[in-house]
Design a protein around this motif. Structure first.
Motif, PDB file in Angstrom:
ATOM      1  N   SER A  73      10.712  -0.097 -17.798  1.00 30.98           N
ATOM      2  CA  SER A  73       9.778  -0.066 -16.840  1.00 30.98           C
ATOM      3  C   SER A  73       9.843  -1.607 -16.042  1.00 30.98           C
ATOM      4  N   ASP A  74       9.401  -2.678 -16.773  1.00 27.77           N
ATOM      5  CA  ASP A  74       8.792  -4.053 -16.261  1.00 27.77           C
ATOM      6  C   ASP A  74      10.375  -4.682 -16.068  1.00 27.77           C
ATOM      7  N   GLY A  75      11.495  -4.130 -16.216  1.00 26.29           N
ATOM      8  CA  GLY A  75      12.558  -4.729 -15.824  1.00 26.29           C
ATOM      9  C   GLY A  75      13.330  -5.818 -16.787  1.00 26.29           C
ATOM     10  N   SER A  76      12.614  -5.837 -17.967  1.00 27.96           N
ATOM     11  CA  SER A  76      12.844  -6.796 -19.161  1.00 27.96           C
ATOM     12  C   SER A  76      14.340  -6.544 -19.575  1.00 27.96           C
ATOM     13  N   ASP A  77      15.140  -7.696 -19.452  1.00 26.65           N
ATOM     14  CA  ASP A  77      16.397  -7.604 -20.039  1.00 26.65           C
ATOM     15  C   ASP A  77      16.380  -7.421 -21.582  1.00 26.65           C
ATOM     16  N   ARG A  78      15.338  -7.943 -22.397  1.00 28.65           N
ATOM     17  CA  ARG A  78      15.572  -8.190 -23.625  1.00 28.65           C
ATOM     18  C   ARG A  78      15.109  -6.924 -24.237  1.00 28.65           C
ATOM     19  N   SER A 133       3.672  -7.306 -27.728  1.00 29.23           N
ATOM     20  CA  SER A 133       3.943  -6.614 -26.633  1.00 29.23           C
ATOM     21  C   SER A 133       4.598  -5.406 -26.525  1.00 29.23           C
ATOM     22  N   ILE A 134       4.208  -4.618 -25.484  1.00 34.21           N
ATOM     23  CA  ILE A 134       5.153  -2.968 -25.506  1.00 34.21           C
ATOM     24  C   ILE A 134       5.842  -2.978 -24.245  1.00 34.21           C
ATOM     25  N   HIS A 135       7.114  -2.703 -24.324  1.00 40.43           N
ATOM     26  CA  HIS A 135       7.850  -2.486 -23.145  1.00 40.43           C
ATOM     27  C   HIS A 135       7.997  -0.833 -22.847  1.00 40.43           C
ATOM     28  N   TYR A 136       7.442  -0.334 -21.777  1.00 44.52           N
ATOM     29  CA  TYR A 136       7.596   0.862 -21.474  1.00 44.52           C
ATOM     30  C   TYR A 136       9.167   1.423 -20.645  1.00 44.52           C
ATOM     31  N   GLY A 137       9.404   2.374 -20.725  1.00 41.17           N
ATOM     32  CA  GLY A 137      10.497   2.949 -20.061  1.00 41.17           C
ATOM     33  C   GLY A 137      10.835   4.381 -20.382  1.00 41.17           C
ATOM     34  N   GLN A 182      12.353  12.171 -16.891  1.00 39.46           N
ATOM     35  CA  GLN A 182      13.846  12.427 -16.550  1.00 39.46           C
ATOM     36  C   GLN A 182      13.984  12.962 -15.162  1.00 39.46           C
ATOM     37  N   GLN A 183      12.814  12.799 -14.286  1.00 43.76           N
ATOM     38  CA  GLN A 183      13.055  13.362 -12.929  1.00 43.76           C
ATOM     39  C   GLN A 183      13.081  12.380 -12.052  1.00 43.76           C
ATOM     40  N   ALA A 184      12.435  11.282 -12.320  1.00 40.91           N
ATOM     41  CA  ALA A 184      12.536   9.931 -11.346  1.00 40.91           C
ATOM     42  C   ALA A 184      13.786   9.386 -11.374  1.00 40.91           C
ATOM     43  N   ARG A 185      13.982   8.658 -10.158  1.00 39.12           N
ATOM     44  CA  ARG A 185      15.507   8.085 -10.046  1.00 39.12           C
ATOM     45  C   ARG A 185      15.013   6.408  -9.927  1.00 39.12           C
ATOM     46  N   ALA A 218       0.961  -1.235   0.115  1.00 41.06           N
ATOM     47  CA  ALA A 218       0.055  -0.014  -0.107  1.00 41.06           C
ATOM     48  C   ALA A 218       0.998   1.155   0.029  1.00 41.06           C
ATOM     49  N   GLN A 219       1.920   1.360   0.577  1.00 43.76           N
ATOM     50  CA  GLN A 219       2.763   2.228   0.910  1.00 43.76           C
ATOM     51  C   GLN A 219       3.304   2.573  -0.595  1.00 43.76           C
ATOM     52  N   LEU A 220       3.928   1.462  -1.147  1.00 43.09           N
ATOM     53  CA  LEU A 220       4.308   1.576  -2.570  1.00 43.09           C
ATOM     54  C   LEU A 220       3.402   2.192  -3.642  1.00 43.09           C
ATOM     55  N   ALA A 221       2.197   1.419  -3.562  1.00 44.54           N
ATOM     56  CA  ALA A 221       1.049   2.142  -4.260  1.00 44.54           C
ATOM     57  C   ALA A 221       0.815   3.601  -4.395  1.00 44.54           C
ATOM     58  N   ALA A 222       1.205   3.941  -3.184  1.00 44.90           N
ATOM     59  CA  ALA A 222       0.678   5.496  -2.825  1.00 44.90           C
ATOM     60  C   ALA A 222       1.940   6.402  -3.408  1.00 44.90           C
ATOM     61  N   GLN A 223       3.096   6.031  -3.737  1.00 49.23           N
ATOM     62  CA  GLN A 223       4.044   6.664  -4.374  1.00 49.23           C
ATOM     63  C   GLN A 223       3.914   7.069  -5.870  1.00 49.23           C
ATOM     64  N   PRO A 224       4.080   8.254  -6.493  1.00 48.43           N
ATOM     65  CA  PRO A 224       4.062   8.508  -7.638  1.00 48.43           C
ATOM     66  C   PRO A 224       4.690   7.837  -8.750  1.00 48.43           C
ATOM     67  N   LEU A 225       3.891   7.253  -9.739  1.00 46.46           N
ATOM     68  CA  LEU A 225       4.371   6.305 -10.645  1.00 46.46           C
ATOM     69  C   LEU A 225       5.504   7.063 -11.527  1.00 46.46           C
ATOM     70  N   ALA A 226       6.465   6.552 -12.064  1.00 42.48           N
ATOM     71  CA  ALA A 226       7.358   7.269 -13.046  1.00 42.48           C
ATOM     72  C   ALA A 226       6.623   7.349 -14.263  1.00 42.48           C
ATOM     73  N   GLN A 227       6.798   8.641 -15.071  1.00 42.95           N
ATOM     74  CA  GLN A 227       6.254   8.570 -16.347  1.00 42.95           C
ATOM     75  C   GLN A 227       6.772   8.095 -17.478  1.00 42.95           C
ATOM     76  N   HIS A 228       6.812   6.611 -17.396  1.00 44.24           N
ATOM     77  CA  HIS A 228       7.513   6.108 -18.735  1.00 44.24           C
ATOM     78  C   HIS A 228       6.568   6.124 -19.787  1.00 44.24           C
ATOM     79  N   VAL A 229       7.289   5.833 -21.040  1.00 40.94           N
ATOM     80  CA  VAL A 229       6.497   5.791 -22.408  1.00 40.94           C
ATOM     81  C   VAL A 229       7.117   4.762 -23.197  1.00 40.94           C
ATOM     82  N   PRO A 230       6.263   4.501 -24.253  1.00 38.83           N
ATOM     83  CA  PRO A 230       6.699   3.160 -24.946  1.00 38.83           C
ATOM     84  C   PRO A 230       8.003   3.143 -25.626  1.00 38.83           C
ATOM     85  N   LEU A 231       8.818   2.265 -25.556  1.00 37.51           N
ATOM     86  CA  LEU A 231      10.291   2.316 -26.030  1.00 37.51           C
ATOM     87  C   LEU A 231      10.539   1.190 -27.025  1.00 37.51           C
TER      88      LEU A 231
END
Length: 333
Positions: free
Chosen positions: A285-290, A36-40, A58-61, A12-25
């Protein structure tokens, strides 16, 4: 609070944090359909550190994970510890666990009067597929030396020994090593560390913006040869097979692009510095290595233009198979 309640509260604490504004890459197609689409997020900097291209947030860490290793290697050399080129490259590596990789890590320990029993990294099988299969065929089990971070840990231990610091608790947050590594990361990335967590192998890891990570790699790739940064870059360029391994995309990238210094990290991280000081960093975003390499190559091609080697094309797109034959592809959007 019960364990399940604590877990729910944590989510719940994690869900309350703002999500990074990733885009389709990166997209995967099969036949005529987009499967499938990988965002990042990604950034490309010029030789002055100015943004050429930016995708996503570009602001997210994000945690650079193993992409911090080359920066840590700078701190190791600045301590005055003498290492060979191979040992430096392995200190910056997420190696595949081949016999050579393990031998180089062990040589770092032996030169400092240390041994494998002094390592405090996690145990694992070799990271590389072929290396793991060969290891298991010979009756090998998960060990600290086979684990992909053993070169870094061996060099950190040797650094502690050289400085007269304790080696038993070198991963503790209050150990002099921790402050030294944080300081070098802040210096090379020009960004203040705000939080600290623990990487999979046991060392500290810090969330950074992508631009900061890219700046760190530019500091390596454009450094004078007689500096610690320059020596790390030179070792990685000379021994790309030690930084990753045969058949690994990071090794292939450094072989294809003269002067490139590249390092991946778990959860979809990639950073590259070029000899002229331009640099890039990627987070999937999803941590996908590929999905790391297609967008990385797209940014490199934009930066290099006509100088982009043909070998990069093979890294840019991967075929998706159906019945053993290509029926689609994975490629940057």
């Amino acid at each position: 609070m019960t364990p399940s309640a604590a877990t729910s509260a944590g989510f719940a604490q994690l869900a309350a944090q703002p999500l990074a504004q990733h885009v389709p890459l990166v997209a995967a197609s099969r036949g005529e359909a987009l499967e499938s689409i990988h965002y990042g997020s990604a950034v490309l900097l010029d030789s002055h550190g100015e943004i050429i291209t930016a995708h996503g947030d570009q602001q997210a860490r994000f945690y650079p994970r193993s992409a911090l290793k080359p920066l840590f290697a700078v701190a190791i050399l600045r301590s005055g510890l003498e290492l060979t080129g191979e040992q430096i490259a392995l200190a910056a590596a997420s190696h595949s666990g081949s016999a050579r990789h393990q031998q180089v890590a062990e040589s770092t320990l032996e030169a400092a009067g240390l041994s494998v029993v002094d390592l405090c990294n996690s145990t694992d099988l070799p990271y590389g597929g072929a290396e793991r299969a060969a290891w298991l065929a010979e009756g090998g089990t998960a060990t600290q030396l086979a684990q992909n971070c053993s070169g870094k840990h061996a060099a950190l231990l040797a650094m502690c020994q050289h400085n007269g610091w304790p080696t038993k608790n070198y991963l503790d947050a209050d150990h002099p090593l921790a402050a030294t590594l944080r300081g070098i990361v802040e210096e090379l990335t020009d960004e203040q560390i705000l939080r600290v967590s623990t990487d999979g192998c046991g060392t500290e890891v810090y969330p950074l913006t992508l631009a900061a990570l890219a700046r760190g790699f530019a500091a390596l790739s454009s450094a004078a040869p007689d500096t610690a940064e320059g020596r790390v870059a030179a070792a990685m360029r000379a021994y790309p097979e030690l930084v990753a391994g045969e058949g690994r995309d990071v090794t292939a990238l450094m072989r294809a692009v003269p002067g490139a210094v590249a390092k991946d990290g778990f959860e979809g991280i990639q950073a590259v510095g070029l000899a002229d000081g331009s640099s890039l960093a990627v987070k999937i975003s999803d941590g996908s290595d590929r999905a790391r390499m297609p967008i990385t190559v797209r940014l490199l091609a934009e930066c290099l233009g006509a100088r982009a080697p043909q070998e990069l094309t093979e890294l840019a797109c991967s075929p998706l198979l159906g019945g053993g034959a290509p029926v689609g592809q994975l490629a940057a959007l």
